[in-house]
Structure formats: structure tokens, C-alpha cells
Write an enzyme that holds these catalytic residues in place. Sequence first.
Site, PDB file in Angstrom:
ATOM      1  N   SER A 125       0.826  -1.105   0.058  1.00  0.00           N
ATOM      2  CA  SER A 125      -0.045  -0.033   0.088  1.00  0.00           C
ATOM      3  C   SER A 125       0.752   1.250   0.045  1.00  0.00           C
ATOM      4  O   SER A 125       2.056   1.272   0.658  1.00  0.00           O
ATOM      5  CB  SER A 125      -1.025  -0.021   1.268  1.00  0.00           C
ATOM      6  OG  SER A 125      -1.390   1.214   1.375  1.00  0.00           O
ATOM      7  N   TYR A 150      -2.064  -1.618  11.006  1.00  0.00           N
ATOM      8  CA  TYR A 150      -2.215  -1.995   9.785  1.00  0.00           C
ATOM      9  C   TYR A 150      -1.055  -1.647   8.606  1.00  0.00           C
ATOM     10  O   TYR A 150      -0.619  -2.374   8.013  1.00  0.00           O
ATOM     11  CB  TYR A 150      -3.541  -1.285   9.199  1.00  0.00           C
ATOM     12  CG  TYR A 150      -3.685  -1.605   7.643  1.00  0.00           C
ATOM     13  CD1 TYR A 150      -3.953  -2.874   7.236  1.00  0.00           C
ATOM     14  CD2 TYR A 150      -3.527  -0.494   6.733  1.00  0.00           C
ATOM     15  CE1 TYR A 150      -3.965  -2.897   5.632  1.00  0.00           C
ATOM     16  CE2 TYR A 150      -3.602  -1.013   5.420  1.00  0.00           C
ATOM     17  CZ  TYR A 150      -3.836  -2.025   4.929  1.00  0.00           C
ATOM     18  OH  TYR A 150      -3.978  -2.209   3.531  1.00  0.00           O
ATOM     19  N   LYS A 154       1.991  -3.993   6.758  1.00  0.00           N
ATOM     20  CA  LYS A 154       2.419  -3.926   5.113  1.00  0.00           C
ATOM     21  C   LYS A 154       3.885  -3.769   4.932  1.00  0.00           C
ATOM     22  O   LYS A 154       4.554  -4.402   4.113  1.00  0.00           O
ATOM     23  CB  LYS A 154       1.711  -2.759   4.259  1.00  0.00           C
ATOM     24  CG  LYS A 154      -0.005  -2.985   4.037  1.00  0.00           C
ATOM     25  CD  LYS A 154      -0.091  -4.276   3.198  1.00  0.00           C
ATOM     26  CE  LYS A 154      -1.580  -4.748   3.471  1.00  0.00           C
ATOM     27  NZ  LYS A 154      -1.876  -6.054   2.948  1.00  0.00           N
TER      28      LYS A 154
HETATM   29  P1  NAD Z   1     -11.234  -7.236   1.183  1.00  0.00           P
HETATM   30  O1  NAD Z   1     -11.399  -7.329   2.553  1.00  0.00           O
HETATM   31  O2  NAD Z   1     -12.403  -6.619   0.359  1.00  0.00           O
HETATM   32  O3  NAD Z   1     -10.740  -8.634   0.712  1.00  0.00           O
HETATM   33  C1  NAD Z   1      -9.819  -9.274   1.565  1.00  0.00           C
HETATM   34  C2  NAD Z   1     -10.239 -10.777   1.502  1.00  0.00           C
HETATM   35  O4  NAD Z   1      -9.574 -11.753   2.414  1.00  0.00           O
HETATM   36  C3  NAD Z   1     -11.691 -10.908   2.161  1.00  0.00           C
HETATM   37  O5  NAD Z   1     -12.652 -11.593   0.982  1.00  0.00           O
HETATM   38  C4  NAD Z   1     -11.482 -11.642   3.544  1.00  0.00           C
HETATM   39  O6  NAD Z   1     -12.548 -12.428   3.707  1.00  0.00           O
HETATM   40  C5  NAD Z   1     -10.314 -12.296   3.174  1.00  0.00           C
HETATM   41  N1  NAD Z   1      -9.461 -12.838   4.307  1.00  0.00           N
HETATM   42  C6  NAD Z   1      -8.934 -11.870   5.304  1.00  0.00           C
HETATM   43  N2  NAD Z   1      -8.362 -12.910   6.371  1.00  0.00           N
HETATM   44  C7  NAD Z   1      -8.294 -13.889   5.974  1.00  0.00           C
HETATM   45  C8  NAD Z   1      -7.654 -15.272   6.246  1.00  0.00           C
HETATM   46  N3  NAD Z   1      -7.167 -15.039   7.429  1.00  0.00           N
HETATM   47  N4  NAD Z   1      -8.072 -16.423   5.739  1.00  0.00           N
HETATM   48  C9  NAD Z   1      -8.773 -16.386   4.275  1.00  0.00           C
HETATM   49  N5  NAD Z   1      -9.153 -15.372   4.051  1.00  0.00           N
HETATM   50  C10 NAD Z   1      -9.237 -14.205   4.374  1.00  0.00           C
HETATM   51  O7  NAD Z   1      -9.951  -6.221   0.996  1.00  0.00           O
HETATM   52  P2  NAD Z   1      -9.176  -5.447  -0.411  1.00  0.00           P
HETATM   53  O8  NAD Z   1      -9.900  -4.164  -0.489  1.00  0.00           O
HETATM   54  O9  NAD Z   1      -9.762  -6.394  -1.673  1.00  0.00           O
HETATM   55  O10 NAD Z   1      -7.855  -5.565  -0.039  1.00  0.00           O
HETATM   56  C11 NAD Z   1      -7.204  -6.711  -0.615  1.00  0.00           C
HETATM   57  C12 NAD Z   1      -5.788  -6.670  -0.096  1.00  0.00           C
HETATM   58  O11 NAD Z   1      -5.246  -5.293  -0.464  1.00  0.00           O
HETATM   59  C13 NAD Z   1      -5.471  -6.269   1.254  1.00  0.00           C
HETATM   60  O12 NAD Z   1      -4.183  -7.088   1.469  1.00  0.00           O
HETATM   61  C14 NAD Z   1      -5.370  -4.937   1.618  1.00  0.00           C
HETATM   62  O13 NAD Z   1      -4.403  -4.474   2.785  1.00  0.00           O
HETATM   63  C15 NAD Z   1      -4.649  -4.529   0.598  1.00  0.00           C
HETATM   64  N6  NAD Z   1      -4.948  -3.020   0.050  1.00  0.00           N
HETATM   65  C16 NAD Z   1      -6.288  -2.616   0.143  1.00  0.00           C
HETATM   66  C17 NAD Z   1      -6.425  -1.181  -0.325  1.00  0.00           C
HETATM   67  C18 NAD Z   1      -7.882  -0.730  -0.420  1.00  0.00           C
HETATM   68  O14 NAD Z   1      -8.128   0.355  -0.194  1.00  0.00           O
HETATM   69  N7  NAD Z   1      -8.825  -1.645  -0.614  1.00  0.00           N
HETATM   70  C19 NAD Z   1      -5.460  -0.227  -0.344  1.00  0.00           C
HETATM   71  C20 NAD Z   1      -4.039  -0.631  -0.247  1.00  0.00           C
HETATM   72  C21 NAD Z   1      -3.933  -2.074   0.013  1.00  0.00           C
END
Ligand code: NAD
Length: 337
Positions: A125, A150, A154
Site C-alpha cells: 500500500s 495495519y 504492510k
Molecule cells: P477485502 O477485505 O475486500 O478482501 C480481503 C479478503 O480476504 C476478504 O474476502 C476476506 O474475507 C479475506 N480474508 C481475510 N483474512 C483472511 C484469512 N485469515 N484467511 C482467508 N481469507 C481471509 O480487501 P481488499 O480491499 O480487496 O484488499 C485486498 C488487499 O489489498 C489487502 O491485503 C489490503 O490490505 C490491500 N490494500 C487494499 C487497499 C484498499 O483500499 N482496498 C489499499 C491498499 C492495499
Amino acid sequence: MKIVVTGGLGFIGSHTVVELQNEGFEVVAIDNLSNSSIEVLDGIERITGKKPLFENIDLREKAAVQEFFKKHTDVVGVIHFAASKAVGESVENPLLYYENNVNALVYILQEMIKLPKANLIFSSSCTVYGQAEKMPITEDASVQPAMSPYGNTKQIGEEIIFDVANVTNLNSVLLRYFNPIGAHSSAEIGELPLGVPQNLVPFITQTALGLRKELSVFGNDYPTEDGTCIRDYIHVVDLAKAHVIALQRLLKEANQEQVEIFNLGTGTGSSVLEVITAFEKVSGQKLPYKIVPRRSGDVISAYANTDKANDVLGWKAKLTLEDALEDAWKWEKKIRS
Ligand code: NAD
């Protein structure tokens, strides 16, 4: 070629599964449904004509991760999205975040490095840059002390990957996302925030539908043109496509280093007020909002220099802020109808 997508039913994961399937990859999605729903599989099938294989596994369970990789020895790449991502919650419950975002990564790596091909795409991120000194932000901008557990997970994740690659066959691309928004243009999949949304766009679409009274704009006295914070909003479909390109780079062994880092953004910063105006234009309706005091932890401005992603990775965001807001709005109306 079999690719594992952890968090494959989540927001960015589900869009990436679609793009992988469109490119002919065989996908196994892992998710524990802690922040997603099983119906996402149907949405993916309606778009691509194919349901990915699905394993309901909690990646915090080391034995389950071991079992999974024993069963799937033909995996050639892993895209690791699964994580907890709410900044505020991470301050309240840091151990949950370290367990979910760090332990799970360690368990996956322990199994991956036993495979003939250990190719990992990692969701990082732009939070690792904190308030960068120079805009737009290049990949060599320094990593700042994390402002939340959080954000720290990362940074730790990136460091773990570098350390492991040093002594193993691991090849990895670390993708530093700016602000992913939008939904698939078919409105079959999108973002499903639980409770009160933490991010601007789901808050806007929920407010526009009347689910929230008004949008709070946190501060209009920042040193920016209109006083509100500036971010780089990237359409989730563009972001998903970058994962496929990064994976193909590893599969072709075209990477120049064992671990490479790319910023994923559009390169354009938009202020909160600009996003509101753009939303009003695409939806044709006025959005009620009020200015409230600044929120602690918000950086003033963050937008990407995308030269490295454009020139080295060969990827460029194609969709506009308006496209993303239109798709997010279509999705919000569909799930509430
Ligand atoms: P999201 O919460 O929609 O998707 C994450 C998925 O992982 C969910 O479906 C959740 O059920 C699953 N999950 C969580 N813990 C788990 C576990 N222990 N075992 C199995 N499944 C598990 O999030 P997203 O927005 O799709 O983000 C995806 C990645 O991108 C994450 O690593 C997040 O930190 C990173 N990220 C997101 C953003 C954002 O703004 N959305 C920005 C920067 C980085």
C-alpha cells in the site's frame, strides 16, 4: 497454469480472479469469508462463464495452509490479498492484525518455497510512504514509520519477502496500491464494506442512496488548492489487470530482481471536493456533505509517479475517475435494489 488467489472473494481479489480467468489461468480462490460473501463466486461466473475452484480456509491456521499446498503441488503463482484492512480497527486490536496479516504470510511462504516455482504477488500500500516529501511519489521514496498497526503489517510483509527471497527461490512483486475504487462495469462484483464504510467512495454512494444522512469531509484547511486531502483513485479493474501483468512477468522470468516494487495509481491526484463534484456529475444528483474537523492520521496528499509501472511493468491505468464512480454507483444501486 494454476494460480492461487488468497482473499479471492474480496474486493480486489474477485476482480483479479475475473482478469486471470479471462487470460486463461486456472484459479483457486482461498477465502475465509470474514469480509466477503460466497455469492461473489456466482458474480465471477456470470462475468467469465466459469466458477473458480474455491477453498474456505482461514490462513491463520498453519495446518490448513500446509494441507492446501500438499493438495495443490502444481501451483505456479500466488497472489496474496487476504488481510484485515481497517486502519482504526488495527489500532484497537493490533494482535488481530499482526496475526492475520503477518502470520498468514509466513505460513504461505513456508509452503511456497518448497514448490519448484515460488512466485508471489503481494498487496502492499502507498501507506508505507506516509506523508512523502515529494509528489508524485516514486518507488524510491523512503518508507516512513507506520502510522498504524495495519500500515506496519504492510511494511513488515515487504521486509519478510525481501529476507526470504535472499535465501530461497522466491520471486516476488510488491504492488503498492494507491486508492482502489469502483466495481466491475457489469455490476456483478464490487466492494462490500461491512458496517460504516471507512473509505470515501462507498460512503459517497451510500449517502447518495439515502443510507447515510450526509458525508463528512474531514478538514478543508489543508494546504491544497481547495483545502481538502488529495488522493490517487484507481479503478479496481485497472488494478486487477496489473496483477495479471505482474504475474506474467514472474512466469516469464522477465523480472530484473528477485523482489520488485511497483506503484499502482493513475498518477493524478484528486481532492475530496473534486471527487464529490465528479460523483454529482455522473450520478446527476446532489450529494449532501458537511465539513468537519481533520481526522487524525490522514496525510495531506498522496499520488503516484507511475513511470516505473508504465515503462518496466508495461501497465498503465486506462479508466478515469468518472468511470470508476459510475461503476461504483451502478454497483451500489444494484446491491440495494
Ligand atoms: P477485502 O477485505 O475486500 O478482501 C480481503 C479478503 O480476504 C476478504 O474476502 C476476506 O474475507 C479475506 N480474508 C481475510 N483474512 C483472511 C484469512 N485469515 N484467511 C482467508 N481469507 C481471509 O480487501 P481488499 O480491499 O480487496 O484488499 C485486498 C488487499 O489489498 C489487502 O491485503 C489490503 O490490505 C490491500 N490494500 C487494499 C487497499 C484498499 O483500499 N482496498 C489499499 C491498499 C492495499
